[in-house]
Write a protein that holds these residues in place. Structure first.
Motif, PDB file in Angstrom:
ATOM      1  N   PRO C 101       0.769  -1.368  -0.320  1.00 52.45           N
ATOM      2  CA  PRO C 101      -0.337  -0.144   0.508  1.00 52.45           C
ATOM      3  C   PRO C 101       0.858   0.934   0.075  1.00 52.45           C
ATOM      4  N   ILE C 102       2.272   0.992   0.703  1.00 48.97           N
ATOM      5  CA  ILE C 102       2.743   2.225   0.787  1.00 48.97           C
ATOM      6  C   ILE C 102       3.542   2.829  -0.715  1.00 48.97           C
ATOM      7  N   ARG C 104       2.739   1.974  -3.428  1.00 43.63           N
ATOM      8  CA  ARG C 104       1.725   2.308  -4.789  1.00 43.63           C
ATOM      9  C   ARG C 104       1.697   3.563  -5.156  1.00 43.63           C
ATOM     10  N   LEU C 105       1.715   4.861  -3.229  1.00 46.98           N
ATOM     11  CA  LEU C 105       1.733   5.680  -3.451  1.00 46.98           C
ATOM     12  C   LEU C 105       3.534   6.597  -4.317  1.00 46.98           C
TER      13      LEU C 105
END
Lengths: 251, 290, 317
Positions: C101-102, C104-105
């Motif tokens: 999730p991190i 992906r930024l």
């Protein structure tokens, strides 16, 4: 059986239909060109085929297998490679390293093995370098292999993208306007290169604005207009098609 | 119920401050694509300079005005000497430049004003006003009122004035703005100045409630960044909304969980927002062009 | 062995230093800090320099390693090496879960997420005082023994940290020059092109995130034993920023750049101590000036200059 089968493909951006209800198939081992006026949706089509963004409707089959919405890296794994209209060269690397990245799928060392540098990694490194050198040579880039990519002129970067793609040994190569920005000599060279690529057994899907290039080398041509299929056939038929002529001359 | 009302009052108060900082963030981000990590230092400089001008014997309104002007000048200097010279910088480079600026300003504040903690007297009386069992300080009202005025002024500036529209034009397309005759360089300067002034105003408003020292700007700046993301990066009114929401979430969270984890709650919320909808509440999703 | 000639020289210099300057404060005390910082900078560079993914929360993993060691050895009497491994395992799981999730930024969003992570972990160290000892931290870690030899002097710690540091540098150099390293650089250069070349970018990114976190965690455990003490201060947001500064100062993407950056920034406080209150100001000024005038970093700029001069010389003769 066709290598690539596109069925009822559609893509909307907001309310704008970039591609609508497009179906066609590409037989193996030919040069298949996609032409059309600016904004006809050619690059969008490439981005759908490689799933840079997902289609709104329809499906894509490659070699009998559905690849619609498959992650791009898995599509690449199946043997589809591409170049980009507005270059996507790795400018932080040398020419040969760019091409070595192309060999990613043909090698397998992982992070840990690389960190420790196992003997198998050293062996594979040599092999990858050899493959990359071969691809560079094929595209006539050998003398630039150790130059930083950022310092190469535009024409060579275009070739470098081709070399990078070829290094992955694709079965289908998507080339997005490879002749844009090239001078006449470079375009003639490119012509020969694309033919050589086809003759080596790779199917070439070509998006191009340079009509004489397209008509000279294509085995088949597809014309897009406003995201729709306008005509489809041998170069000669396309040239004589009144609808195509109208679309290009602007009605 | 009363407790909730009390939380809401304090939440809206801190939220207003976050909103001002976030608004400053988004003005600079819109104009120059830079996330200004020194935004919190504007708050600190505004407050600290006002405190020392008051000590030097200036009247409150004069000190307030001068400290906002001084902070705006610091904002202009930041743009002129740190942002403008770094042309074509990458995102990472600009992040580090503004972090450097934040450290530099903090260092300067430490030299000038020392390590002590200071407060400002409230704008008007300090008698709490009772609403049911909840109380509200006049300064809380000043904070909300001041924020509302500042936000409306900024909105008027961007919607109605020539210069505001010119800055917006720069944020959409610098080259086009330049071609139609807008002085892009000056517009950048103006946005940094404006953003710094907003920061200083936030500092003046909040210091009578929370105190200030040379290092207080860091957390305020980061919270403003959180608020800007929560509302949707680059959307000014989203930033204001994000600030108010963040203030309320944080206060309520701190009240029900633990006040020690107050800051952690804010960042936790932001992590969740980033994982679920990075474009924030009012932001638009962006697509990459190939 | 031309590939590793720089590494061999560097290793020899590290080994020779304590013999040339025996009992020197800068070698046995500052030297240990330098080694730890080099390990952290090199591991951060794998993520930031190679893969181009900014992290403003690297200190969190360093801290989690340190606190795992402190808590497990002191409160639960776990063997120091087992505690270190447990800490690493914990960091592995945590970083693996957070990686996707991190990462992906991008850009500012990634900066915010990593920063948030770092701050949350730091607040946890301060607030969970039952477990972490709160702001005062935990002291009195047991002595670490290696092959039955207790590591109980500055000089012994010099060799332990030096070995781990050299290993980290070697790993980093090896990765740069491999399929994995090229995949990282490719993501840095153009993640879309990387993906179309068959690189599973989210997997590659999360692997390097985990790898880098693990290196930091083990460094944290060693640091805790060496200091004999842990407190939240050592793992704050500011330290994460300092680590980023080290990497950028030397030159993003260069292992030796990270080494030089860590070295310079570790001795800077020792030098600036003369200026006392000016330290913070000067630190900020250095950061701005370097980023404006040498955005590629000190070491990388010098190296490029040297190669340019060299090739011009060769061209003339």
């Amino acid at each position: 059986m066709a290598l690539l089968d596109v069925k009822n493909l559609g893509k909307k951006f907001g309310g704008l239909k970039a591609i609508s209800d497009l179906s066609f198939s590409v037989p193996e081992n030919i040069i298949f060109s996609i032409i059309g006026p600016n904004g006809a949706g050619k690059t969008t089509l490439f981005n759908l085929l490689t799933n840079i963004y997902p289609p709104t409707s329809g499906s894509i089959f490659y070699n009998g297998r559905e690849i619609t919405r498959m992650p791009p890296y898995r599509i690449a794994r199946l043997g589809i490679s591409r170049t980009f209209q507005n270059l996507q060269v790795f400018l932080n690397m040398s020419a040969i390293e760019n091409v070595m990245v192309g060999c990613h799928l043909r090698s397998k060392s992982g992070l840990m093995a690389s960190a420790i540098r196992l003997p198998s990694v050293i062996r594979e490194e040599k092999e990858v370098r050899r493959m990359a050198e071969k691809a560079l040579e094929f595209c006539g880039l050998s003398e630039f292999s150790h130059k930083p990519a950022a310092g190469l002129p535009y024409g060579l970067l275009k070739k470098l993208e081709v070399a990078r793609s070829l290094a992955s040994k694709p079965r289908l190569l998507l080339m997005d306007e490879p002749a844009a920005g090239l001078n006449d000599t470079e375009t003639t060279e490119l012509c020969g290169l694309i033919r050589q690529i086809r003759d080596s057994g790779i199917t070439v899907l070509l998006v191009e604005h340079n009509m004489s290039l397209v008509m000279e080398i294509s085995d088949k041509v597809l014309v897009l207009n406003y995201g729709k299929l306008l005509a489809h056939g041998a170069p000669k038929d396309i040239q004589e098609n009144p609808e195509v002529v109208a679309a290009y001359l602007g009605e | 119920m009363d407790q909730l009302l009390q939380f809401l009052i304090s939440g809206l108060t801190v939220g207003s401050i976050y909103a001002l900082v976030a608004l400053g963030f988004s003005i600079i981000y819109n104009a120059s694509d830079v996330v200004n990590f020194a935004q919190g230092e504007f708050v600190m400089i505004g407050a600290m300079s006002a405190i020392f001008m008051l000590k030097a014997g200036l009247s409150y309104p004069v000190a307030a005005f001068l400290s906002i002007a001084l902070t705006a000048a610091v904002g202009l200097a930041l743009e002129k000497f740190a942002i403008e010279p770094a042309k074509n910088a990458t995102v990472v480079t600009t992040i580090i430049i503004t972090i450097g600026a934040s450290i530099f300003l903090r260092g300067a504040a430490l030299l000038i004003w020392g390590k002590e903690i200071y407060g400002l007297p409230p704008f008007t009386s300090n008698n709490p006003i009772r609403i049911g069992n909840a109380t509200i300080l006049p300064q809380n009202l000043w904070v909300m009122l001041g924020t509302a005025v500042a936000v409306l002024a900024v909105k008027y500036f961007f919607d109605r004035t020539r210069m505001g529209k010119a800055i917006l034009a720069c944020s959409f397309n610098k080259k086009a703005a330049y071609l139609v005759g807008i002085n892009v360089k000056r517009m950048l300067l103006v946005s940094y100045g404006l953003s710094a002034a907003l920061g200083a105003a936030a500092g003046l408003l909040v210091t009578p409630i929370t105190f200030m020292s040379y290092g207080s700007g860091v957390m305020l700046g980061l919270k403003g960044f959180c608020a800007a993301i929560l509302g949707g990066m680059g959307n000014s009114m989203g930033a204001v909304l994000g600030g108010l929401l963040l203030g309320i979430i944080e206060t309520v969270g701190a009240g029900f969980i633990s006040s020690g984890y107050k800051d952690a709650i804010a960042f936790f919320v932001i992590l969740i927002v980033l994982f679920v909808k990075p474009s924030g509440i009012l932001g638009k999703e962006e697509a990459e062009r190939v | 062995m031309k590939r590793l000639s720089g590494f061999v020289l560097f290793a020899l210099a590290c080994i020779a230093t304590p013999f040339i300057f025996p009992d020197n404060y800068y070698v046995t005390v500052v030297g240990l800090t330098i080694f730890v910082n080099i390990i952290l900078a090199v591991s951060l560079n794998l993520l930031m320099g190679y893969a181009g993914q900014i992290s403003l929360g690297h200190a969190a993993f360093f801290g989690l390693g340190a606190y795992s060691s402190a808590i497990l050895t002191i409160k639960y009497g776990v063997n120091p090496w087992a505690a270190m491994a447990a800490g690493a395992l914990f960091v592995l799981v945590l970083s693996y879960v957070l990686a996707r999730p991190i990462l992906r930024l991008k850009g500012h969003y990634l900066a915010m997420a990593t920063l948030g992570l770092g701050i949350i972990v730091h607040i946890f160290f301060v607030q969970a005082d039952q477990l972490t000892g709160g702001p005062d931290g935990i002291s009195g870690l047991p002595t670490l023994s290696l092959f039955g030899v207790p590591i109980d002097s500055d000089m012994k710690w010099y060799w332990v940290l030096c070995s781990y540091m050299l290993l980290s540098v070697l790993f980093s150099l090896n990765i740069a020059d491999s399929r994995a390293g090229r995949a990282l650089s490719a993501i840095h250069g153009s993640d879309i092109a990387a993906e179309t070349m068959g690189i599973n970018t989210s997997k590659v990114k999360s692997h390097i995130f985990v790898f880098s976190a693990l290196m930091a965690s083990v460094a944290g455990s060693l640091f805790a034993h060496q200091q004999n003490f842990v407190s939240p201060e050592s793992f704050s947001f500011f330290f994460s920023i300092e680590l980023v500064t080290m990497v950028v100062l030397g030159g993003l993407g260069s292992t030796f750049g990270a080494v030089i950056g860590a070295f310079l920034l570790s001795i800077l406080p020792e030098v600036l101590i003369v200026f006392e209150d000016f330290e913070v100001l000067i630190f900020g000024a250095i950061l701005i000036v370097i980023m404006i005038f040498l955005p590629e970093g000190l070491f990388v700029a010098l190296r490029n200059k040297a190669t340019m001069l060299l090739s011009r010389r060769l061209g003339e003769s």
